[in-house]
Design an enzyme around this catalytic site. Sequence first.
Site, PDB file in Angstrom:
ATOM      1  N   GLY A   1       0.993  -0.882  -0.001  1.00  0.00           N
ATOM      2  CA  GLY A   1       0.171   0.073  -0.064  1.00  0.00           C
ATOM      3  C   GLY A   1       0.497   0.790  -0.372  1.00  0.00           C
ATOM      4  O   GLY A   1       0.848   2.307  -0.444  1.00  0.00           O
TER       5      GLY A   1
ATOM      6  N   ASP B   1       8.212   5.261   7.722  1.00  0.00           N
ATOM      7  CA  ASP B   1       8.315   4.587   8.822  1.00  0.00           C
ATOM      8  C   ASP B   1       7.269   5.911   9.264  1.00  0.00           C
ATOM      9  O   ASP B   1       7.010   7.058   9.528  1.00  0.00           O
ATOM     10  CB  ASP B   1       9.406   5.001  10.140  1.00  0.00           C
ATOM     11  CG  ASP B   1       8.827   3.367  11.061  1.00  0.00           C
ATOM     12  OD1 ASP B   1       8.404   2.482  10.886  1.00  0.00           O
ATOM     13  OD2 ASP B   1       8.790   3.981  12.287  1.00  0.00           O
TER      14      ASP B   1
ATOM     15  N   PHE C   1      -4.791   1.173   9.276  1.00  0.00           N
ATOM     16  CA  PHE C   1      -5.522   1.763   9.972  1.00  0.00           C
ATOM     17  C   PHE C   1      -6.254   2.577   9.374  1.00  0.00           C
ATOM     18  O   PHE C   1      -7.539   3.471   9.487  1.00  0.00           O
ATOM     19  CB  PHE C   1      -5.305   2.380  11.327  1.00  0.00           C
ATOM     20  CG  PHE C   1      -4.281   1.810  12.250  1.00  0.00           C
ATOM     21  CD1 PHE C   1      -5.435   1.261  13.493  1.00  0.00           C
ATOM     22  CD2 PHE C   1      -2.988   2.245  12.609  1.00  0.00           C
ATOM     23  CE1 PHE C   1      -4.690   0.336  14.388  1.00  0.00           C
ATOM     24  CE2 PHE C   1      -2.364   1.130  13.639  1.00  0.00           C
ATOM     25  CZ  PHE C   1      -3.320   0.708  14.365  1.00  0.00           C
TER      26      PHE C   1
END
Length: 185
Positions: free
Chosen positions: A10, A64, A141
């Site tokens: 993704g 990150d 999320f």
Amino acid sequence: MIAFVTTNEGKFREVSTKLAEAHVKLVHEDRTYPEIQTDRLEKVVRFAATILDDQIRGDYLIDDSGLFLEEFGGFPGVYSSYVYKRLACAGVLKLLHGARNRAARFETVFLLRTSEEHDVFHGECRGSIAERERGSGGFGFDPIFVPEGATKTFAEMTLTEKNAVSHRARAVDALVAHLLARKER
Ligand code: ITT
């Protein structure tokens, strides 16, 4: 050409699409790297780069990211990957059940290694946590995060819509500005 070192498809889709618009070619280097436990995303990528520098030839990029919940003083933040694996979106919704404050933000830190140096770029997206999971796009999320000014969750958006406002897209903007400035030098 830049190698994007990530196990997350993704992320690769989002970043490669946006970089293509700036005529920068990205290739996917699907591998893990050590992530130290620390209080800042930037420290994670800086340490990872000391390991990857010996393993990868040429320019590379690492990302990150984390989800920071205001109600919990920023948790899960740097622990987002662990929390996602153990609790997923449902776990975060449970943690926030009945909470007054559903404000949240995503942060991305990029580290770009070129022959010359390590450069770090940041991106942030403020928003809130939805009452329930919505949508099937994106990853992680995304089904529970509604960016400021929107009603849809990231998972209900197209890639283009998410890329218009996301933390990662802001980090790409900073990266592209840096590449352009370097070209002009
Ligand atoms: P790499 O380290 O291999 O790049 P990862 O998925 O482990 O991939 P992170 O540690 O950066 O990446 O991500 C921490 C967690 O946050 C992870 O569970 C992701 O799914 C989630 N996450 C990161 N960016 C996100 C985004 O844009 N939308 C939703 N969730 C995201």
